[in-house]
Design a protein around this motif. Sequence first.
Motif, short mmCIF file in Angstrom:
data_model
loop_
_atom_site.label_atom_id
_atom_site.label_comp_id
_atom_site.label_asym_id
_atom_site.label_seq_id
_atom_site.Cartn_x
_atom_site.Cartn_y
_atom_site.Cartn_z
N THR A 1 0.76 -1.32 -0.02
CA THR A 1 -0.05 0.05 -0.13
C THR A 1 0.98 1.23 0.14
O THR A 1 1.99 1.11 0.28
N THR A 2 0.11 2.41 -0.28
CA THR A 2 1.22 3.60 -0.32
C THR A 2 1.70 3.87 1.13
O THR A 2 2.75 4.70 0.82
N ASP A 3 1.42 3.41 2.30
CA ASP A 3 2.10 3.39 3.41
C ASP A 3 3.15 2.79 3.57
O ASP A 3 3.93 2.62 4.72
N GLY A 4 3.33 1.74 2.68
CA GLY A 4 4.30 0.95 2.76
C GLY A 4 4.16 -0.40 3.54
O GLY A 4 4.79 -1.43 3.37
N ASN A 5 2.95 -0.60 3.67
CA ASN A 5 2.39 -1.81 4.59
C ASN A 5 2.37 -2.96 3.34
O ASN A 5 1.78 -2.51 2.35
N GLU A 6 2.66 -4.23 3.67
CA GLU A 6 2.19 -5.50 2.88
C GLU A 6 1.68 -6.33 3.59
O GLU A 6 1.63 -6.61 4.57
N GLY A 7 0.90 -7.02 2.48
CA GLY A 7 -0.14 -8.16 2.66
C GLY A 7 -0.80 -8.94 1.73
O GLY A 7 -0.68 -8.23 0.48
N TRP A 8 -1.76 -9.80 1.97
CA TRP A 8 -2.47 -10.52 0.69
C TRP A 8 -3.71 -9.56 0.51
O TRP A 8 -4.50 -9.06 1.75
N ALA A 9 -4.18 -9.48 -0.85
CA ALA A 9 -5.31 -8.73 -1.21
C ALA A 9 -5.90 -9.38 -2.33
O ALA A 9 -5.17 -9.98 -3.21
N PRO A 10 -7.43 -9.36 -2.43
CA PRO A 10 -7.86 -10.26 -3.62
C PRO A 10 -7.95 -9.32 -4.76
O PRO A 10 -8.13 -8.05 -4.71
N LEU A 11 -7.44 -9.76 -5.90
CA LEU A 11 -7.28 -9.46 -7.19
C LEU A 11 -8.64 -8.72 -7.71
O LEU A 11 -8.74 -7.50 -8.34
N GLY A 12 -9.87 -9.25 -7.18
CA GLY A 12 -11.05 -8.66 -7.53
C GLY A 12 -11.56 -7.38 -7.03
O GLY A 12 -12.35 -7.02 -7.32
N LEU A 13 -10.40 -6.87 -6.01
CA LEU A 13 -10.99 -5.58 -5.64
C LEU A 13 -10.07 -4.57 -6.15
O LEU A 13 -9.80 -3.42 -5.58
N MET A 14 -9.44 -4.77 -7.20
CA MET A 14 -8.50 -3.73 -7.96
C MET A 14 -8.53 -3.90 -9.42
O MET A 14 -8.75 -4.78 -10.03
N ASN A 15 -8.20 -2.76 -9.97
CA ASN A 15 -8.11 -2.86 -11.71
C ASN A 15 -6.31 -2.79 -11.78
O ASN A 15 -5.77 -1.77 -11.28
#
Length: 113
Positions: free
Chosen positions: A43-57
């Motif tokens: 993310t823009t704050d530098g945090n990292e983790g798993w996220a579903p591709l279905g919630l992004m372009n």
Amino acid sequence: MTIAHIKTAHRSHYPNPIRFQRGEPLTLGRRDDEYPGWVWTTTTDGNEGWAPLGLMNEAENGRSAIATEDYSARELNTETGERVTLLREMNNWAWVEREGGEQGWVPVTTLAY
């Protein structure tokens, strides 16, 4: 709403879950082999983790994306026998609410309907 019971306890391995908001630019990394449809995201704050591709372009280069919805990667630590309400299911994970209002992700395989 669907009510489920926890058949197998779950423990989160991510004490600092990522969050992002709709419209936020994201940096994408590796895809999850165990849970297809999930991508390691920064993310823009530098945090990292798993996220579903279905919630992004996703951009054509596959290394960046724009969030299409607000998201939290918060997982719930659960105990066998707990009762939860299923609010959303994505890529073999369920966003649930336990009695008392606490919400988070658990693997679908830990639920009994």
